[in-house]
Design a protein around this motif. Structure first.
Motif, PDB file in Angstrom:
ATOM      1  N   LEU A  87       0.874  -1.122  -0.091  1.00 34.32           N
ATOM      2  CA  LEU A  87       0.002   0.177   0.214  1.00 34.32           C
ATOM      3  C   LEU A  87       0.822   1.117   0.163  1.00 34.32           C
ATOM      4  O   LEU A  87       1.845   1.233   0.754  1.00 34.32           O
ATOM      5  CB  LEU A  87      -0.719  -0.017   1.411  1.00 34.32           C
ATOM      6  CG  LEU A  87      -1.897  -0.857   1.337  1.00 34.32           C
ATOM      7  CD1 LEU A  87      -1.823  -1.430   2.923  1.00 34.32           C
ATOM      8  CD2 LEU A  87      -3.113  -0.405   1.023  1.00 34.32           C
ATOM      9  N   VAL A  88       0.205   2.223  -0.695  1.00 38.88           N
ATOM     10  CA  VAL A  88       0.813   3.557  -0.407  1.00 38.88           C
ATOM     11  C   VAL A  88      -0.077   4.655  -0.191  1.00 38.88           C
ATOM     12  O   VAL A  88      -1.260   4.247  -0.328  1.00 38.88           O
ATOM     13  CB  VAL A  88       1.574   3.984  -1.952  1.00 38.88           C
ATOM     14  CG1 VAL A  88       2.561   3.104  -2.058  1.00 38.88           C
ATOM     15  CG2 VAL A  88       0.614   4.035  -2.908  1.00 38.88           C
ATOM     16  N   ILE A  89       0.249   5.758   0.258  1.00 37.86           N
ATOM     17  CA  ILE A  89      -0.546   6.854   0.780  1.00 37.86           C
ATOM     18  C   ILE A  89      -1.038   7.636  -0.654  1.00 37.86           C
ATOM     19  O   ILE A  89      -0.296   8.059  -1.275  1.00 37.86           O
ATOM     20  CB  ILE A  89      -0.048   7.677   1.708  1.00 37.86           C
ATOM     21  CG1 ILE A  89       0.234   6.893   3.125  1.00 37.86           C
ATOM     22  CG2 ILE A  89      -0.998   8.819   2.053  1.00 37.86           C
ATOM     23  CD1 ILE A  89       0.951   7.548   4.177  1.00 37.86           C
ATOM     24  N   THR A  91      -4.145   9.956  -2.948  1.00 40.44           N
ATOM     25  CA  THR A  91      -4.677  11.247  -2.817  1.00 40.44           C
ATOM     26  C   THR A  91      -5.898  11.078  -1.634  1.00 40.44           C
ATOM     27  O   THR A  91      -6.378  10.142  -1.399  1.00 40.44           O
ATOM     28  CB  THR A  91      -5.375  11.847  -4.227  1.00 40.44           C
ATOM     29  OG1 THR A  91      -6.369  10.758  -4.490  1.00 40.44           O
ATOM     30  CG2 THR A  91      -4.246  11.834  -5.302  1.00 40.44           C
ATOM     31  N   ALA A  92      -5.904  12.342  -1.142  1.00 45.58           N
ATOM     32  CA  ALA A  92      -7.151  12.475  -0.110  1.00 45.58           C
ATOM     33  C   ALA A  92      -7.080  11.399   1.213  1.00 45.58           C
ATOM     34  O   ALA A  92      -8.137  11.390   1.659  1.00 45.58           O
ATOM     35  CB  ALA A  92      -8.663  12.393  -0.911  1.00 45.58           C
ATOM     36  N   GLY A  93      -5.771  11.313   1.370  1.00 46.05           N
ATOM     37  CA  GLY A  93      -5.498  10.495   2.657  1.00 46.05           C
ATOM     38  C   GLY A  93      -5.834   9.012   2.302  1.00 46.05           C
ATOM     39  O   GLY A  93      -6.038   8.414   3.477  1.00 46.05           O
ATOM     40  N   ARG A  94      -6.311   8.514   1.542  1.00 46.44           N
ATOM     41  CA  ARG A  94      -6.528   7.258   1.277  1.00 46.44           C
ATOM     42  C   ARG A  94      -5.384   6.331   0.948  1.00 46.44           C
ATOM     43  O   ARG A  94      -4.347   6.723   0.873  1.00 46.44           O
ATOM     44  CB  ARG A  94      -7.392   7.036  -0.064  1.00 46.44           C
ATOM     45  CG  ARG A  94      -8.760   7.842  -0.098  1.00 46.44           C
ATOM     46  CD  ARG A  94      -9.458   7.768  -1.242  1.00 46.44           C
ATOM     47  NE  ARG A  94     -10.630   6.860  -1.166  1.00 46.44           N
ATOM     48  CZ  ARG A  94     -11.534   6.592  -2.212  1.00 46.44           C
ATOM     49  NH1 ARG A  94     -11.093   6.840  -3.481  1.00 46.44           N
ATOM     50  NH2 ARG A  94     -12.350   5.801  -2.155  1.00 46.44           N
ATOM     51  N   LEU A  95      -5.542   5.148   1.390  1.00 43.45           N
ATOM     52  CA  LEU A  95      -4.326   3.927   0.905  1.00 43.45           C
ATOM     53  C   LEU A  95      -4.846   3.246  -0.547  1.00 43.45           C
ATOM     54  O   LEU A  95      -5.967   2.958  -0.469  1.00 43.45           O
ATOM     55  CB  LEU A  95      -4.228   3.000   2.022  1.00 43.45           C
ATOM     56  CG  LEU A  95      -3.820   3.587   3.405  1.00 43.45           C
ATOM     57  CD1 LEU A  95      -3.727   2.477   4.531  1.00 43.45           C
ATOM     58  CD2 LEU A  95      -2.639   4.420   3.426  1.00 43.45           C
ATOM     59  N   VAL A  96      -3.800   3.380  -1.238  1.00 47.76           N
ATOM     60  CA  VAL A  96      -4.186   2.632  -2.448  1.00 47.76           C
ATOM     61  C   VAL A  96      -2.918   1.610  -2.584  1.00 47.76           C
ATOM     62  O   VAL A  96      -2.002   1.582  -2.278  1.00 47.76           O
ATOM     63  CB  VAL A  96      -3.935   3.549  -3.795  1.00 47.76           C
ATOM     64  CG1 VAL A  96      -4.271   2.783  -4.828  1.00 47.76           C
ATOM     65  CG2 VAL A  96      -4.760   4.656  -3.428  1.00 47.76           C
ATOM     66  N   GLY A  97      -3.313   0.230  -2.913  1.00 39.55           N
ATOM     67  CA  GLY A  97      -2.444  -0.953  -3.044  1.00 39.55           C
ATOM     68  C   GLY A  97      -3.009  -2.026  -3.777  1.00 39.55           C
ATOM     69  O   GLY A  97      -4.102  -2.038  -4.587  1.00 39.55           O
ATOM     70  N   HIS A  98      -2.257  -3.088  -3.636  1.00 40.31           N
ATOM     71  CA  HIS A  98      -2.579  -4.414  -4.197  1.00 40.31           C
ATOM     72  C   HIS A  98      -2.548  -5.576  -3.191  1.00 40.31           C
ATOM     73  O   HIS A  98      -1.580  -5.608  -2.434  1.00 40.31           O
ATOM     74  CB  HIS A  98      -1.728  -4.561  -5.559  1.00 40.31           C
ATOM     75  CG  HIS A  98      -2.451  -5.539  -6.675  1.00 40.31           C
ATOM     76  ND1 HIS A  98      -2.963  -4.882  -7.503  1.00 40.31           N
ATOM     77  CD2 HIS A  98      -2.401  -6.705  -6.715  1.00 40.31           C
ATOM     78  CE1 HIS A  98      -3.254  -5.917  -8.513  1.00 40.31           C
ATOM     79  NE2 HIS A  98      -3.235  -6.859  -7.936  1.00 40.31           N
ATOM     80  N   PHE A  99      -3.316  -6.437  -3.305  1.00 38.99           N
ATOM     81  CA  PHE A  99      -3.384  -7.573  -2.351  1.00 38.99           C
ATOM     82  C   PHE A  99      -3.350  -8.853  -3.275  1.00 38.99           C
ATOM     83  O   PHE A  99      -4.023  -9.192  -4.171  1.00 38.99           O
ATOM     84  CB  PHE A  99      -4.708  -7.667  -1.449  1.00 38.99           C
ATOM     85  CG  PHE A  99      -4.950  -8.644  -0.610  1.00 38.99           C
ATOM     86  CD1 PHE A  99      -4.414  -8.593   0.628  1.00 38.99           C
ATOM     87  CD2 PHE A  99      -5.795  -9.842  -1.134  1.00 38.99           C
ATOM     88  CE1 PHE A  99      -4.628  -9.803   1.572  1.00 38.99           C
ATOM     89  CE2 PHE A  99      -6.076 -10.714  -0.121  1.00 38.99           C
ATOM     90  CZ  PHE A  99      -5.412 -10.608   1.237  1.00 38.99           C
TER      91      PHE A  99
END
Length: 114
Positions: A87-89, A91-99
């Motif tokens: 995960l990375v931080i 936009t808008a304080g969301r976490l975005v990643g891959h599982f």
């Protein structure tokens, strides 16, 4: 007790999984509210659908952004399961990643602070 890395504080706490590429939103909360939780220096958990896993987390940077990479093990529909993710931080304080589930599905996902 291991010292908590400063970068871990940006990820600490419970995050609600709000979107996954492979599974629809109705499935995410099948057993409990879909979430990803980071605790302490290297622990956490993930739950969505019928999957529950416990994380072993490492913090660092990816393309200049704070990053959490993890392996996990747990159960999916009561069968033993394991895998990895990151995960990375965003936009808008969301976490975005891959599982990733070992020898099975994988999906991009998005989390919001819970």
């Amino acid at each position: 007790m291991a010292k908590v890395p400063a970068i871990a504080k940006a990820f600490a706490g419970r995050w609600r999984i709000v979107e996954m590429d492979v599974w629809d939103n109705d499935f995410l909360d099948l057993v409990e509210e879909a979430h990803l939780t980071f605790k302490g220096a290297a622990d956490g958990e993930i739950a969505f659908g019928a999957l529950k896993g416990f994380l072993d987390v490492r913090y660092g940077a990816r393309d200049g952004s704070a990053c959490a990479e993890f392996s996990w093990e747990g159960h999916d529909e009561n069968d033993p399961a394991s895998g990895r993710g990151w995960l990375v931080i965003g936009t808008a304080g969301r976490l975005v990643g891959h599982f990733y589930i070992h020898n099975a599905d994988d999906s991009g996902f998005v989390c919001e602070r819970g």
